[in-house]
Design a protein around this motif. Sequence first.
Motif, mmCIF file in Angstrom:
data_model
loop_
_atom_site.group_PDB
_atom_site.id
_atom_site.type_symbol
_atom_site.label_atom_id
_atom_site.label_comp_id
_atom_site.label_asym_id
_atom_site.label_seq_id
_atom_site.Cartn_x
_atom_site.Cartn_y
_atom_site.Cartn_z
ATOM 1 N N THR A 91 -1.271 -28.834 37.609
ATOM 2 C CA THR A 91 -1.069 -28.638 39.470
ATOM 3 C C THR A 91 -0.061 -29.365 39.932
ATOM 4 O O THR A 91 0.512 -28.941 40.702
ATOM 5 C CB THR A 91 -2.395 -28.754 40.060
ATOM 6 N N ALA A 92 0.176 -30.593 39.274
ATOM 7 C CA ALA A 92 1.290 -31.409 39.820
ATOM 8 C C ALA A 92 2.631 -30.606 39.464
ATOM 9 O O ALA A 92 3.608 -30.760 40.205
ATOM 10 C CB ALA A 92 1.066 -32.791 39.282
ATOM 11 N N LEU A 119 -8.954 -29.581 31.518
ATOM 12 C CA LEU A 119 -9.120 -30.146 30.174
ATOM 13 C C LEU A 119 -8.554 -31.564 29.952
ATOM 14 O O LEU A 119 -9.189 -32.288 29.291
ATOM 15 C CB LEU A 119 -8.262 -29.295 29.293
ATOM 16 N N ARG A 120 -7.793 -32.154 30.969
ATOM 17 C CA ARG A 120 -7.230 -33.655 30.897
ATOM 18 C C ARG A 120 -7.976 -34.389 31.642
ATOM 19 O O ARG A 120 -8.063 -35.747 31.623
ATOM 20 C CB ARG A 120 -5.800 -33.461 31.145
ATOM 21 N N GLY A 121 -8.990 -34.131 32.530
ATOM 22 C CA GLY A 121 -9.980 -34.870 33.028
ATOM 23 C C GLY A 121 -9.040 -35.442 34.575
ATOM 24 O O GLY A 121 -9.415 -36.616 35.015
ATOM 25 N N ILE A 122 -8.052 -34.794 34.997
ATOM 26 C CA ILE A 122 -7.421 -35.202 36.253
ATOM 27 C C ILE A 122 -8.375 -35.058 37.325
ATOM 28 O O ILE A 122 -9.177 -34.342 37.444
ATOM 29 C CB ILE A 122 -6.524 -34.406 36.425
ATOM 30 N N PRO A 123 -8.263 -36.102 38.114
ATOM 31 C CA PRO A 123 -9.309 -36.380 39.293
ATOM 32 C C PRO A 123 -9.312 -34.929 40.108
ATOM 33 O O PRO A 123 -8.263 -34.471 40.336
ATOM 34 C CB PRO A 123 -8.718 -37.473 39.867
ATOM 35 N N LEU A 124 -10.511 -34.392 40.462
ATOM 36 C CA LEU A 124 -10.520 -33.260 41.164
ATOM 37 C C LEU A 124 -9.848 -33.179 42.559
ATOM 38 O O LEU A 124 -9.244 -32.332 42.584
ATOM 39 C CB LEU A 124 -12.110 -33.005 41.192
ATOM 40 N N ASP A 125 -9.892 -34.402 43.054
ATOM 41 C CA ASP A 125 -9.217 -34.319 44.403
ATOM 42 C C ASP A 125 -7.945 -34.199 44.341
ATOM 43 O O ASP A 125 -7.487 -33.469 45.077
ATOM 44 C CB ASP A 125 -9.438 -35.630 45.209
ATOM 45 N N ASP A 126 -7.184 -34.725 43.262
ATOM 46 C CA ASP A 126 -5.867 -34.661 43.078
ATOM 47 C C ASP A 126 -5.408 -33.207 42.714
ATOM 48 O O ASP A 126 -4.431 -32.683 43.382
ATOM 49 C CB ASP A 126 -5.357 -35.556 41.795
ATOM 50 N N SER A 127 -6.058 -32.408 42.174
ATOM 51 C CA SER A 127 -5.841 -31.391 41.586
ATOM 52 C C SER A 127 -5.987 -30.422 42.845
ATOM 53 O O SER A 127 -5.048 -29.165 43.136
ATOM 54 C CB SER A 127 -7.000 -30.669 40.630
ATOM 55 N N LYS A 128 -6.872 -30.363 43.460
ATOM 56 C CA LYS A 128 -7.231 -29.674 44.865
ATOM 57 C C LYS A 128 -6.173 -29.825 45.789
ATOM 58 O O LYS A 128 -5.607 -28.866 46.390
ATOM 59 C CB LYS A 128 -8.601 -30.256 45.403
ATOM 60 N N LYS A 129 -5.622 -31.147 46.060
ATOM 61 C CA LYS A 129 -4.407 -31.454 46.968
ATOM 62 C C LYS A 129 -3.322 -30.778 46.536
ATOM 63 O O LYS A 129 -2.613 -30.296 47.103
ATOM 64 C CB LYS A 129 -4.422 -33.086 47.133
ATOM 65 N N ASN A 130 -3.070 -30.790 45.098
ATOM 66 C CA ASN A 130 -1.766 -29.916 44.879
ATOM 67 C C ASN A 130 -1.983 -28.581 44.928
ATOM 68 O O ASN A 130 -0.890 -28.053 45.044
ATOM 69 C CB ASN A 130 -1.610 -30.458 43.200
ATOM 70 N N LEU A 131 -3.077 -28.026 44.617
ATOM 71 C CA LEU A 131 -3.221 -26.538 44.611
ATOM 72 C C LEU A 131 -2.996 -26.173 46.157
ATOM 73 O O LEU A 131 -2.303 -25.357 46.488
ATOM 74 C CB LEU A 131 -4.507 -25.915 44.350
ATOM 75 N N GLY A 164 -18.703 -28.293 37.199
ATOM 76 C CA GLY A 164 -19.213 -27.341 38.399
ATOM 77 C C GLY A 164 -18.245 -27.708 39.519
ATOM 78 O O GLY A 164 -17.924 -26.773 40.294
ATOM 79 N N GLN A 165 -18.003 -28.953 39.916
ATOM 80 C CA GLN A 165 -17.190 -29.392 40.902
ATOM 81 C C GLN A 165 -15.493 -28.739 40.816
ATOM 82 O O GLN A 165 -15.131 -28.471 41.776
ATOM 83 C CB GLN A 165 -17.100 -30.861 41.197
ATOM 84 N N PHE A 166 -15.325 -28.896 39.397
ATOM 85 C CA PHE A 166 -14.007 -28.135 39.034
ATOM 86 C C PHE A 166 -13.889 -26.620 39.618
ATOM 87 O O PHE A 166 -12.982 -26.279 40.286
ATOM 88 C CB PHE A 166 -13.796 -28.274 37.740
ATOM 89 N N TYR A 167 -15.108 -25.727 39.313
ATOM 90 C CA TYR A 167 -14.885 -24.381 39.641
ATOM 91 C C TYR A 167 -14.977 -24.477 41.180
ATOM 92 O O TYR A 167 -14.461 -23.497 41.822
ATOM 93 C CB TYR A 167 -16.040 -23.671 38.879
ATOM 94 N N ARG A 168 -15.610 -25.470 41.671
ATOM 95 C CA ARG A 168 -16.025 -24.966 43.209
ATOM 96 C C ARG A 168 -14.564 -25.197 44.073
ATOM 97 O O ARG A 168 -14.248 -24.717 44.935
ATOM 98 C CB ARG A 168 -16.809 -26.253 43.562
ATOM 99 N N ILE A 169 -13.605 -25.903 43.516
ATOM 100 C CA ILE A 169 -12.280 -26.047 44.036
ATOM 101 C C ILE A 169 -11.502 -24.436 44.193
ATOM 102 O O ILE A 169 -11.098 -24.352 45.430
ATOM 103 C CB ILE A 169 -11.260 -26.771 43.238
ATOM 104 N N PHE A 170 -11.786 -23.730 43.417
ATOM 105 C CA PHE A 170 -11.280 -22.478 43.626
ATOM 106 C C PHE A 170 -11.982 -21.622 44.777
ATOM 107 O O PHE A 170 -11.225 -20.962 45.433
ATOM 108 C CB PHE A 170 -11.198 -21.602 42.254
ATOM 109 N N ILE A 171 -13.296 -21.661 44.785
ATOM 110 C CA ILE A 171 -14.076 -21.216 45.841
ATOM 111 C C ILE A 171 -13.658 -21.760 47.220
ATOM 112 O O ILE A 171 -13.366 -20.996 48.092
ATOM 113 C CB ILE A 171 -15.415 -21.281 45.667
ATOM 114 N N ASP A 172 -13.428 -23.010 47.359
ATOM 115 C CA ASP A 172 -13.217 -23.632 48.567
ATOM 116 C C ASP A 172 -11.807 -23.400 49.037
ATOM 117 O O ASP A 172 -11.541 -23.043 50.332
ATOM 118 C CB ASP A 172 -13.277 -25.236 48.559
ATOM 119 N N LEU A 173 -10.677 -23.157 48.089
ATOM 120 C CA LEU A 173 -9.466 -23.042 48.298
ATOM 121 C C LEU A 173 -9.382 -21.596 49.065
ATOM 122 O O LEU A 173 -8.524 -21.308 49.878
ATOM 123 C CB LEU A 173 -8.575 -23.276 47.423
#
Length: 228
Positions: A91-92, A119-131, A164-173
Amino acid sequence: MAGLLLTLCVAGCNSKTETSQTQDQKPAAADSTSKPVEENRKKTILFFGNSLTAGYGLDPAEAFPALVGEKAKTAGFDYQVVNAGVSGETTAGGKSRISWVLNKPVDVFVLELGANDGLRGIPLDDSKKNLQAILDTVKLKSPQAQIVIAGMHIPPNLGPDYSGQFYRIFIDLSRKNKAALIPFLLDDVAGIPKLNQADGIHPTAEGHKIVAENVWKVLEPVLQKQQL
């Protein structure tokens, strides 16, 4: 498929167009009856993602963006398809290149990123902010674009809470950005050996056909809406 699939050059591309005009040549007078360039341009679907979008290990014509383009053409939708997939993209990485990818307006933007973060275990908040930053750029550069987000699941290697929280990112976005959501891009493909290459991650040509169906179920109503 000539003319339907435009594959973006990610690196190493360098092209120049040189034009010259002699003193005797004058620019042609504008035709007052012609339509603005914006109205004459062909509508575009841009797939922005990682190796899944790029069609890792396959000919680009076998990857799901090209297959979706064929479905759109068969259904009577006149769109050009741009495959902006980059293998290994996070995402970065997507955030850093989205501005130059959107050098021209698009009408449908399909976002397929996040799996490599998970797959790399990047913090979920970082991924969500990037997306979200990617989507904000789309809204700024192509405010008319309809957004489609591809949902993704990851193996529970990092624990059920993380996955579980990873998948939730896509629903929230999708809800926040009023975007259409593909529930799971690899539905009926992930974990099925005969539909995946030897690495067990990237779909085969047959797998991409199923992925294209998953995308088309969500994308077709979006295209229909644009025709209204």
